[in-house]
Design an enzyme around this catalytic site. Structure first.
Site: not given
Ligand code: ACK
Length: 963
Positions: A623, A646, A695, A739
């Site tokens: 991030g 994060k 997620m 955004d």
């Molecule tokens: O596309 P991704 O795998 O999903 O890569 C980005 C990365 O962190 C930078 O934002 C992943 N990410 C962010 N928040 C979450 C979450 N709550 N659960 C799973 N992955 C996340 C995001």
């Protein structure tokens, strides 16, 4: 040409001509008038004789003719000849020789003689030893003369040249050996070759003696006086004493011009500002110089030069005043027109500044106009001779001073050149009421209040409130007058929609009407038949209202107490914030920036977690502030859950910490299945963390790209429904995301989509898609509504635009919106009315929804609530998803495109296209608009959308009705 210059020129050329002889004589017997004094051995051999040459010039010659005796060996030695710098010398002999056959009775006769030389470092005087000499050559005559020639006085002169060298000693002797010939040496010339001093391209090259070898000598030139090197000047001196291959050059200095082979100072009245071989220029108009060598000319009195003016430009002066100012007054605005000044001062950059003064009658009393007055296009730097001044006060005297200026005005003595005009504005009606708010609604009444018009233009006498039932369409209406800025409309029908307009009245009459506001009375929850029952109902409702009021009061007071405990300015709900009317019963989003101490906001909205409850498993991404990890959270007496963590990287500043945690302060206020859920924060130990639900499938854009074409349309619509529902929740809370993009949607293992990324400054800093706009902000151009790009008007309606783009991203499985077009091209294309084409296989209804989201007028875009309801209905009626957009649009373009604007509803259009197979697909989906039924084609990249104004019955707020 002055006498001086002419003389210099002639002398320079003469000098060069003199020096340009490339043969340098070491000896010339002809040049000597007296005895040469060469040594003759034996003394009766060579004889020195005075004579005349072919031009009868007296010369000294040597001759020998001992042909009547045997064994002749007569030597003639020259004086010592210094070599100077010469390496190779040339000997030129002119002589006559007697033909042996023509001499009768000869004993020994030769027709040749020998040439010798001896190198020494000093003159040896009369010491002569023949064996020391080296032979150069035997010299034979090309032509010899006879007795007859003598009689005819014909002189057969032979010329022979021999080279000697390389010489090394300081000097040398030549010797002529006669072995029995009859010969007369008419002249002996000894010389060497050199490249003479010369001036080429304003560079001087010195006398240069070539080397004995075959190679050229490279010589550097030096610039003549008052010039400088442009390119290093060079030439080559050949063995033949010729200058070859001139390279480089010198340029005359500023204030000097090229004059022949020299640089000459500019005369008075002339100047030269740049070095270069150009002539001095005459001083431009209104300038002079009395000195020589001028590099610029000074301006005459009262004439000036602006800083950026070139010296070749004439000096100029400020313009005279503008002429013939005329004014055309229209109520509280005035158009001022004037004529160009008679004298523009000799410049083209005349501009006009307008000064506004408000004046009172009597002795002239004026003061500058206040900020409210507006000038169109502006007050200063006008290049045209007109300006419009608006928002003046009614019935007021103004003086406008129109000043002409050019770039030298600032240097002129402080005399302002202006023309003035005095006007009195007319009486004007008040401007329209723009802000109306609904205070209270009941079954039969509505209480409203409004704000005074922005420009009352006098004392407001009263307001006229006109209202009518929406269904009646203004055929019967009621008018109320109110002196105050509020009114209660009584005697209304329950559960009925009313339209209402307000206008203000002053002595100048009525102002413009406000736009139509729509209000509804409360529904009739009981069936009422008689007056009595109404009374009962009122009593019951009053009781209920009192109870409700008590509950509400309790909530409000308890909340107030919580807020005041945090010493925070408690009212964060803006009644008209973001252009949204808050829905009752829904919390309002609180901007964490309104907290004096932002860390208080975090603790108000986010739970502090103990770091020991968190186990980090692995890094899943990066991030803006640090890494994003997956891990587990185990709270006491709760089940362990998967979480995303994060982190804030070490070495952060206080601002970064604040910005990082602001996301938690925002997220913590939300509670919705389609908004990423905040589990808590870790702020009391390091690293600082934000913990959210995990997620599994990551960001939506990547997820779709990974599973290209693998989902059913219903599955995709389900995801879109979730996003719309999350966004509806956010917009109801008064939160504008700014955004919204597929990359900021997260997907879990059940394909549930959740809106994420709630930073504040971060919204635009963090996103790699965000680009700087001309206004300085950073905006993800491809996802952002035109009004937000143009003037940062971010609202839920601009979020709807972005939602349309997400819709397109989803239907195209993560394709990049507008592909590789540049941001600038995207802005231009969208502004010109072009829109993204339907993705492949995209249902027409969904493409229509996209086009609705991309309405230029944001009021015409659907609300998130409507989007959710449309998607719900599509899910319930999957057949409506069968016809694809490209198919439908083909029908539109072929069959109905010419008069599509005449259809006010999609139904109309379908009726007219009854025979077309698409009708069925659209049944169950009805739009009250036709404006966005755009002409689309699979062949074109972007789709052109017609403006909404083409449909007369179009009601913006009703852009999309229920399915
Ligand atoms: O596309 P991704 O795998 O999903 O890569 C980005 C990365 O962190 C930078 O934002 C992943 N990410 C962010 N928040 C979450 C979450 N709550 N659960 C799973 N992955 C996340 C995001």
């Amino acid at each position: 040409l002055t006498l001086n210059q002419t003389l210099t020129l002639i002398l320079t050329y003469l000098y060069l001509i003199l020096l340009s002889t490339y043969l340098f004589n070491l000896l010339d017997s002809k040049a000597s008038q007296g005895e040469l004094g060469w040594i003759s051995s034996p003394s009766h051999g060579w004889e020195e004789i005075s004579g005349v040459d072919e031009h009868y010039t007296p010369i000294r010659t040597f001759q020998v003719c001992n042909v009547m005796e045997y064994s002749q060996n007569n030597w003639l030695r020259t004086n010592w000849i210094p070599r100077y710098s010469a390496q190779k010398i040339y000997v030129e002999l002119k002589f006559t020789l007697r033909d042996c056959n023509s001499i009768p009775m000869v004993l020994t006769c030769k027709e040749t003689f020998n040439l010798h030389y001896l190198e020494t470092d000093e003159d040896q005087g009369s010491k002569f030893r023949e064996h020391q000499f080296s032979k150069i050559d035997t010299i034979a005559a090309d032509e010899s003369f006879t007795q007859m020639d003598l009689g005819d006085r014909i002189l057969k002169l032979n010329t022979e040249v021999r080279e000697v060298g390389p010489m090394t000693k300081k000097g040398f002797y030549l010797a002529f050996q006669d072995v029995g010939a009859c010969v007369a040496l008419v002249s002996v010339r000894v010389y060497f070759k050199k490249c003479p001093f010369t001036v080429k391209n304003l560079a001087m090259f010195p006398d240069t003696v070539p080397t004995d070898s075959q190679s050229l000598v490279e010589v550097r030139g030096s610039c003549v006086n008052n010039s400088r090197e442009e390119d290093p000047p060079k030439m080559y001196c050949s063995t033949e004493g010729e200058w070859l291959v001139p390279i480089g050059k010198c340029l005359c200095n500023i204030g000097y011009e090229e004059w022949g082979v020299a640089c000459q100072a500019c005369r008075p009245g002339f100047y030269k500002a740049s070095s270069g071989n150009v002539k001095c220029s005459k001083c431009p108009p209104h300038s002079y110089t009395h000195q020589e060598e001028a590099v610029h000319c000074d301006c005459e009195r009262n004439y000036f030069r602006a800083e950026e003016d070139p010296v070749s430009m004439a000096c100029s002066r400020p313009p005279s005043a503008p002429r013939n100012v005329i004014s055309a007054i229209n109520e509280t605005s005035v158009i001022l027109d004037w004529n160009w000044p008679t004298d523009s001062g000799g410049r083209k950059d005349v501009i006009f500044n307008v000064v506004c003064k408000r004046c009172w009658p009597g002795p002239r009393q004026c003061e500058p106009c206040l900020g409210a007055v507006r000038f169109l296009p502006r007050a200063t730097g006008l290049t045209n001779t007109t300006v419009t001044v608006v928002d003046l006060l009614a019935h007021t005297n103004y003086t406008f001073e129109i000043e002409a200026q050019n770039r030298v005005s600032s240097q002129a003595p402080t005399i302002r050149q202006y023309a003035a005009v005095t006007i009195t504005t007319n009486q004007a009606a008040p401007s329209a009421v723009t802000v109306i708010r609904k205070d209270r609604t009941s079954r039969n009444s509505i209480s409203l209040s409004w704000m005074e018009p922005e420009r009352p233009n006098g004392i407001i006498l009263d307001y006229e409130v006109k209202y009518y039932e929406k269904q009646e369409q203004e055929t019967s209406y009621t008018i109320l007058r109110s002196k105050a800025t509020n009114v209660t409309l009584n005697g209304l029908k329950p559960d009925t929609t009313y339209l209402l307009q307000i206008r203000a009245r002053t002595a100048a009459g009525y102002g413009g009407s406000s736009r139509k506001f729509e209000f509804e009375t409360s529904p009739d929850s009981f069936s009422i038949s008689s007056e009595n029952s109404q009374v009962v109902l009122i009593a019951v409702s009053s009781a209920v209202a009192i109870i409700l009021l008590t509950v509400v009061l309790y909530i409000v007071i308890s909340r107030f107490c919580r807020y005041s405990k945090s010493k925070h300015p408690d009212e964060k709900r803006l009644p008209f914030g973001n252009g949204h009317l808050r829905l009752p019963g829904i919390k309002t989003y609180v901007d964490p920036h309104t907290y004096e101490d932002p860390s208080q906001a975090v603790h108000e909205f986010a739970k502090e977690l103990d770091a020991s409850c968190i186990a980090i498993d692995k890094v899943v991404g990066a991030g803006e502030f640090g890494e994003v990890c997956s891990g587990r959270l185990k709270l006491p007496s709760k089940k362990e859950i998967c979480v995303a963590i994060k982190t804030l990287k070490a070495g952060y500043t206080e601002k970064q910490r604040r910005d990082f945690l602001s996301e938690a302060s925002i997220m913590g206020q939300f509670n919705h299945p389609n908004i990423i859920r905040l589990e808590g924060v870790v702020t009391r130990s390091k690293p600082v963390m934000i913990v959210t639900e995990y997620m599994e499938n990551g960001s939506l854009d990547g997820f779709l790209r990974k599973h290209d074409a693998q989902f059913t349309v219903i599955q995709l619509v389900g995801m879109l429904r979730g996003i719309a529902s999350g966004m509806k929740y956010l917009s109801d809370m008064g939160y504008v995301h700014r955004d919204l993009a597929a990359r900021n949607i997260l997907v879990n293992s059940n394909l549930v989509c959740k809106v994420s990324d709630f930073g504040l400054s971060r919204v635009l800093e963090d996103d790699p898609e965000a680009a700087y706009t001309t206004r300085g902000g950073k905006i993800p151009i491809r996802w952002t509504a035109p009004e937000a790009i143009a003037y940062r008007k971010f609202t839920s309606a601009s979020d709807v635009w972005s939602y349309g783009i997400v819709l397109w991203e989803v239907m195209s499985y993560g394709e990049r919106p507008y592909w590789e077009m540049s941001n600038q091209d995207v802005i231009k294309a969208v502004d010109e009315g072009y829109r993204l084409p339907p993705p492949m296989e995209c249902p027409a209804t969904l493409y229509q929804l996209m086009l609705d989201c991309w309405q230029k007028d944001r009021n015409n875009r659907p609300k998130f609530e409507q989007i959710v309801s449309i998607l719900d209905k599509l899910i319930r009626n999957p057949s409506s998803l069968k016809i694809t957009a490209s198919t439908a649009s083909r029908y539109v373009t072929q069959e109905t495109s010419t008069d599509i604007t005449s259809f006010h509803t999609m139904g109309d259009w379908l009726e007219s296209a009854r025979t077309l197979p698409c009708k069925d697909a659209f049944s169950g989906v009805s739009y009250s608009s036709c404006d966005t039924l755009a002409k689309t084609s699979a062949e074109i990249y972007l789709t052109e959308v017609r403006p909404a104004a083409t449909c007369p019955e179009w009601e913006p707020s009703m852009g999309i009705t229920t399915l």
